[in-house]
Design an enzyme around this catalytic site. Structure first.
Site, PDB file in Angstrom:
ATOM      1  N   GLU A 272      21.238 -63.672  -5.392  1.00 29.16           N
ATOM      2  CA  GLU A 272      20.213 -63.222  -4.866  1.00 29.16           C
ATOM      3  C   GLU A 272      20.566 -62.069  -4.102  1.00 29.16           C
ATOM      4  O   GLU A 272      20.329 -62.784  -2.766  1.00 29.16           O
ATOM      5  CB  GLU A 272      19.154 -64.365  -4.711  1.00 29.16           C
ATOM      6  CG  GLU A 272      18.160 -64.746  -6.460  1.00 29.16           C
ATOM      7  CD  GLU A 272      17.918 -66.092  -6.588  1.00 29.16           C
ATOM      8  OE1 GLU A 272      17.021 -66.009  -7.284  1.00 29.16           O
ATOM      9  OE2 GLU A 272      17.875 -66.201  -5.218  1.00 29.16           O
TER      10      GLU A 272
ATOM     11  N   VAL B  69      13.650 -61.915 -24.254  1.00 26.68           N
ATOM     12  CA  VAL B  69      14.804 -62.030 -25.227  1.00 26.68           C
ATOM     13  C   VAL B  69      14.573 -62.957 -25.847  1.00 26.68           C
ATOM     14  O   VAL B  69      16.655 -63.069 -24.510  1.00 26.68           O
ATOM     15  CB  VAL B  69      15.386 -60.479 -25.222  1.00 26.68           C
ATOM     16  CG1 VAL B  69      15.510 -59.939 -26.742  1.00 26.68           C
ATOM     17  CG2 VAL B  69      13.514 -59.349 -25.297  1.00 26.68           C
TER      18      VAL B  69
ATOM     19  N   HIS C 299      33.579 -55.568  -1.767  1.00 23.69           N
ATOM     20  CA  HIS C 299      35.008 -55.834  -1.209  1.00 23.69           C
ATOM     21  C   HIS C 299      34.560 -57.397  -0.073  1.00 23.69           C
ATOM     22  O   HIS C 299      34.702 -58.488  -0.076  1.00 23.69           O
ATOM     23  CB  HIS C 299      35.176 -55.243  -0.055  1.00 23.69           C
ATOM     24  CG  HIS C 299      36.563 -55.563   0.516  1.00 23.69           C
ATOM     25  ND1 HIS C 299      38.025 -55.172   0.893  1.00 23.69           N
ATOM     26  CD2 HIS C 299      36.336 -56.013   2.077  1.00 23.69           C
ATOM     27  CE1 HIS C 299      38.650 -55.592   1.185  1.00 23.69           C
ATOM     28  NE2 HIS C 299      38.312 -56.390   2.204  1.00 23.69           N
ATOM     29  N   GLU C 300      33.037 -57.019   0.899  1.00 21.64           N
ATOM     30  CA  GLU C 300      32.436 -58.400   1.712  1.00 21.64           C
ATOM     31  C   GLU C 300      32.309 -59.408   1.202  1.00 21.64           C
ATOM     32  O   GLU C 300      32.320 -60.570   1.372  1.00 21.64           O
ATOM     33  CB  GLU C 300      31.817 -56.872   3.061  1.00 21.64           C
ATOM     34  CG  GLU C 300      32.556 -56.621   3.963  1.00 21.64           C
ATOM     35  CD  GLU C 300      34.003 -56.962   4.871  1.00 21.64           C
ATOM     36  OE1 GLU C 300      33.763 -57.883   4.948  1.00 21.64           O
ATOM     37  OE2 GLU C 300      34.499 -55.790   4.805  1.00 21.64           O
TER      38      GLU C 300
ATOM     39  N   GLU D 299      11.850 -70.153 -24.036  1.00 16.20           N
ATOM     40  CA  GLU D 299      13.216 -70.570 -24.841  1.00 16.20           C
ATOM     41  C   GLU D 299      13.886 -71.779 -23.750  1.00 16.20           C
ATOM     42  O   GLU D 299      13.298 -72.157 -22.653  1.00 16.20           O
ATOM     43  CB  GLU D 299      14.318 -69.815 -24.437  1.00 16.20           C
ATOM     44  CG  GLU D 299      13.609 -68.522 -24.710  1.00 16.20           C
ATOM     45  CD  GLU D 299      14.804 -67.153 -24.205  1.00 16.20           C
ATOM     46  OE1 GLU D 299      15.070 -66.164 -24.957  1.00 16.20           O
ATOM     47  OE2 GLU D 299      15.936 -67.453 -23.503  1.00 16.20           O
TER      48      GLU D 299
ATOM     49  N   GLU E 160      14.981 -67.647 -20.428  1.00 22.23           N
ATOM     50  CA  GLU E 160      13.176 -67.528 -20.245  1.00 22.23           C
ATOM     51  C   GLU E 160      12.373 -68.022 -21.030  1.00 22.23           C
ATOM     52  O   GLU E 160      12.707 -69.009 -21.680  1.00 22.23           O
ATOM     53  CB  GLU E 160      13.358 -66.223 -21.081  1.00 22.23           C
ATOM     54  CG  GLU E 160      14.042 -64.609 -20.211  1.00 22.23           C
ATOM     55  CD  GLU E 160      14.517 -63.859 -21.158  1.00 22.23           C
ATOM     56  OE1 GLU E 160      14.931 -62.645 -20.471  1.00 22.23           O
ATOM     57  OE2 GLU E 160      14.186 -63.666 -22.214  1.00 22.23           O
TER      58      GLU E 160
ATOM     59  N   CYS F 124      23.901 -72.261  -4.445  1.00 21.85           N
ATOM     60  CA  CYS F 124      22.684 -71.482  -5.258  1.00 21.85           C
ATOM     61  C   CYS F 124      23.348 -70.973  -6.152  1.00 21.85           C
ATOM     62  O   CYS F 124      22.009 -70.440  -6.723  1.00 21.85           O
ATOM     63  CB  CYS F 124      22.571 -70.623  -3.102  1.00 21.85           C
ATOM     64  SG  CYS F 124      23.974 -69.593  -2.912  1.00 21.85           S
TER      65      CYS F 124
ATOM     66  N   ASN G 226      21.657 -71.124  -9.205  1.00 21.36           N
ATOM     67  CA  ASN G 226      20.305 -70.339  -9.604  1.00 21.36           C
ATOM     68  C   ASN G 226      19.792 -69.343 -10.425  1.00 21.36           C
ATOM     69  O   ASN G 226      19.580 -68.068  -9.704  1.00 21.36           O
ATOM     70  CB  ASN G 226      19.335 -70.896  -8.436  1.00 21.36           C
ATOM     71  CG  ASN G 226      19.501 -71.676  -7.558  1.00 21.36           C
ATOM     72  OD1 ASN G 226      20.041 -72.881  -7.965  1.00 21.36           O
ATOM     73  ND2 ASN G 226      19.472 -72.292  -6.275  1.00 21.36           N
TER      74      ASN G 226
ATOM     75  N   ASP H 101      19.450 -70.140 -24.526  1.00 22.18           N
ATOM     76  CA  ASP H 101      20.162 -68.809 -24.689  1.00 22.18           C
ATOM     77  C   ASP H 101      21.813 -68.522 -24.840  1.00 22.18           C
ATOM     78  O   ASP H 101      22.043 -68.736 -23.862  1.00 22.18           O
ATOM     79  CB  ASP H 101      18.979 -67.860 -23.945  1.00 22.18           C
ATOM     80  CG  ASP H 101      19.455 -66.113 -24.382  1.00 22.18           C
ATOM     81  OD1 ASP H 101      20.307 -66.159 -25.460  1.00 22.18           O
ATOM     82  OD2 ASP H 101      18.209 -65.674 -24.689  1.00 22.18           O
TER      83      ASP H 101
END
EC number: 3.4.24.-
Length: 620
Positions: free
Chosen positions: A202, A405, A335-336, A415, A412, A390, A393, A418
């Site tokens: 994230e 879907v 790269h970083e 469900e 999702e 993390c 997650n 999946d």
């Protein structure tokens, strides 16, 4: 029989050779003008969305027909994606724009198995594609009432400067602690399950005030560029089973939030501290990068902390906006982030099937989007040893932009599992047609799931990473490993050279090595006596803005003193002092200052007193 309507938006393909042109990507010396033809297959009577989930374009390159297949990158944004900028008086303005119907795509060239593409279709086609081993860029020509585009090889873009562009990271995260190749390790089932699990970063991008003014205060232009760059980053990490999801874009439209400097190490620390004390409190995320117009000292164009993903203070990188070509910026940012994921710089023996790979120390004039075999090995090794939690997650079902879907391999709403399409699913615990668990199954995935059943309670699911970590055990009631546990503050670590503090083991020696390199050592006590003097940079703490000198017993809880141990040079008492951020170079809280004592608010106090609370222990 399903009837379809072929919608052709542009019928002609007229190649034209040009000698020189100025585009957003820079000055191009040799290019070809094409008129891409878009062919969309729609069921009869269907309403055509603004940006379809899949599109196909046809045009010619060097006289040969090319068919470009594009699929919308539905994993580019999270549902709670936000944008933050600031009013002239410093007021924070955060919005949550609708990003479901965006215009950013990944793709491939028909009949070219090695091809890739990263394209923005917002206003024409803009981006790059790999065709027969060559990297091409495509840019719309801004001509009135025209669908003309320029196609050109990257090598035909006039280079902005000839100076080398290099990463500022100099230390291998395991320089002093080599281990076997990950492929040679005997992995436990839990370790293998962790490696196989999809990873999600994230991601937050922060733009400094200079970036805002560089783009003439045009927020839309800035956003478009960042989206194009992150779309390419996302594509680059797919082979590593990682999705990079942009969850926030922050633009410092009023002023910089700390004093920016051309010293990359100082700016990196300042950004790290700002993220920990400000950004993380407003927006939960895994990793953040700062993009700046500052020209870093020397050839440095980026810097990041090694093996730091998920760390609340160190999971960051800083990037100089060194190129108008989005591909170059995407490679630098990837790269970083690669460093954050444990990847070292490539050596001469590392290969990726291209002239240069992502983790090359110097940015190649012929950039590649591929990670080398060495980078992939480093990444696996890092995952096995550190197991950053993390990135496991998965975005909550309610956070995923596209409608649920079954078969897209994302768990999702509604469900139980999946595993992909019925053709591709190889998970016996999951019914691919319904996305429900098969009869008798308790789980389909997870480090505490074994052969469709919850792993026995007490089975280790996460090894202790270091002295301040604790092994975590399956509960027998869930497929997921419980929340990571850590040793209490004050627990001895590093062979009694330190005490655990907030999951780390801070020592004077390691802090000296961080600032001055692997040969550095803690200075003599006589150097630390400088903290008893009352001057601008030697003190123990601040009270109401006033700098308080150290008492004799507290001298190792003020400014850090080190010996650099440079060959052929006499050791002197060395410190780090930055007027723009005076906390840089101070001894860290929780550092051992004497046997049985740690630094707390500029005092050297008994470890039991420092961490004692009504529950037995507390943070400093």
């Amino acid at each position: 029989m399903i009837q379809v309507l072929l919608v052709t938006l542009c019928l002609a393909v007229f190649p034209y050779q040009g000698s020189s042109i100025i585009l957003e990507s820079g000055n191009v010396n040799d290019y070809e003008v094409v008129y891409p033809r878009k062919v969309t297959v729609l069921p009869k009577g269907a309403v055509q969305p603004k940006y379809e989930d899949a599109m196909q374009y046809e045009f010619k390159v060097n006289g040969e027909p090319v068919v470009l297949h594009l699929e919308k990158n539905k994993q580019l944004f999270s549902k709670d994606y936000s944008e933050t900028h600031y009013s002239p008086d410093g007021r924070e303005i955060t919005t949550y724009p609708l990003v479901e119907d965006h215009c950013y795509y990944h793709g491939r060239i028909e009949n070219d198995a090695d091809s890739t593409a990263s394209i923005s279709a917002c206003n024409g086609l803009k981006g790059h594609f790999k065709l027969q081993g060559e990297m091409y860029l495509i840019d719309p020509l801004k001509l009135p009432d025209s669908e003309a585009h320029a196609v050109f090889k990257y090598e035909n873009v006039e280079k902005e400067d000839e100076a080398p562009k290099m990463c500022g990271v100099t230390q291998n995260w395991e320089s002093y602690e080599p281990i076997k190749k990950a492929s040679q390790l005997n992995l436990t089932p839990e370790q293998q399950a962790y490696l196989d699990a999809k990873k999600y970063v994230e991601f937050v991008v922060v733009l400094d005030h200079g970036m805002y003014t560089k783009y003439k205060d045009n927020l839309d232009k800035i956003k478009t560029r960042i989206f194009e760059i992150v779309n390419t980053m996302n594509e680059m990490f797919i082979p590593l089973n990682i999705r990079v999801a942009l969850i926030c874009l922050e633009i410092w439209s009023d002023k910089d939030k700390f004093n920016m400097t051309s010293a990359a190490n100082v700016t990196s620390i300042s950004f790290r501290n700002w993220r920990a004390t400000d950004l993380l409190k407003r927006k939960s995320h895994d990793n953040a990068q700062l993009l700046t117009v500052i020209d870093f000292d020397g050839p440095t164009i980026g810097k990041a902390y090694m093996a730091s993903m998920c760390d609340p203070k160190r999971s960051v990188g800083i990037i100089q906006d060194h190129s108008t070509i989005n591909l170059m910026m995407a490679v630098t940012m990837a790269h970083e982030m690669g460093h954050n994921l444990g990847m070292d710089h490539d050596e001469k023996y590392c290969t990726c099937g291209a002239k240069s790979c992502v983790m090359a120390k110097a940015l190649s004039r012929q950039p590649s989007k591929l990670f080398s075999n060495c980078s992939q090995e480093d990444y696996r090794k890092y995952l096995i040893k550190r197991r950053p939690k993390c990135i496991l997650n998965e975005p909550n079902g309610t956070d995923i932009v596209s409608p649920p879907v079954c078969g897209n391999e994302l768990l999702e709403v509604g469900e139980e599992c999946d595993c992909g399409s019925p053709t591709n699913c190889q998970n016996p615990c999951c019914d691919a047609a319904t996305c429900k668990l098969t009869p008798g199954s308790q789980c389909a995935d997870g480090v505490c799931c074994d052969q469709c059943r919850f792993t026995r309670a007490g089975t280790e699911c996460r090894q202790a990473k270091d002295d301040c970590d604790m092994a975590d055990l399956c509960t027998g009631q869930s497929a997921e490993c419980p929340t990571d546990r850590f040793q209490r503050n004050g627990h001895p670590c590093l062979n009694d050279n330190g005490y655990c503090y907030n999951r780390t083991c801070p020592t004077l020696k390691n802090q000296c090595i961080y600032f001055f390199g692997p040969n550095a050592a803690v200075a003599k006590d006589s150097c630390f006596k400088g903290n008893q003097k009352s001057n601008n940079h030697t003190y123990c703490r601040k009270e109401n803005g006033k700098k308080i000198p150290c008492a004799p017993q507290d001298i190792k809880c003020g400014r850090l003193y080190c010996f650099r141990n440079l060959p052929g040079k006499k050791n002197i008492c060395s410190v780090i002092y930055t007027p723009t951020d005076e906390d840089i170079g101070m001894v860290l809280p929780g550092t051992k200052c004497e046997d049985g004592k740690v630094c707390s608010n500029g005092h050297c106090v008994d470890v039991n007193i420092a961490y004692k609370s009504t529950t037995g222990f507390s943070q400093i």
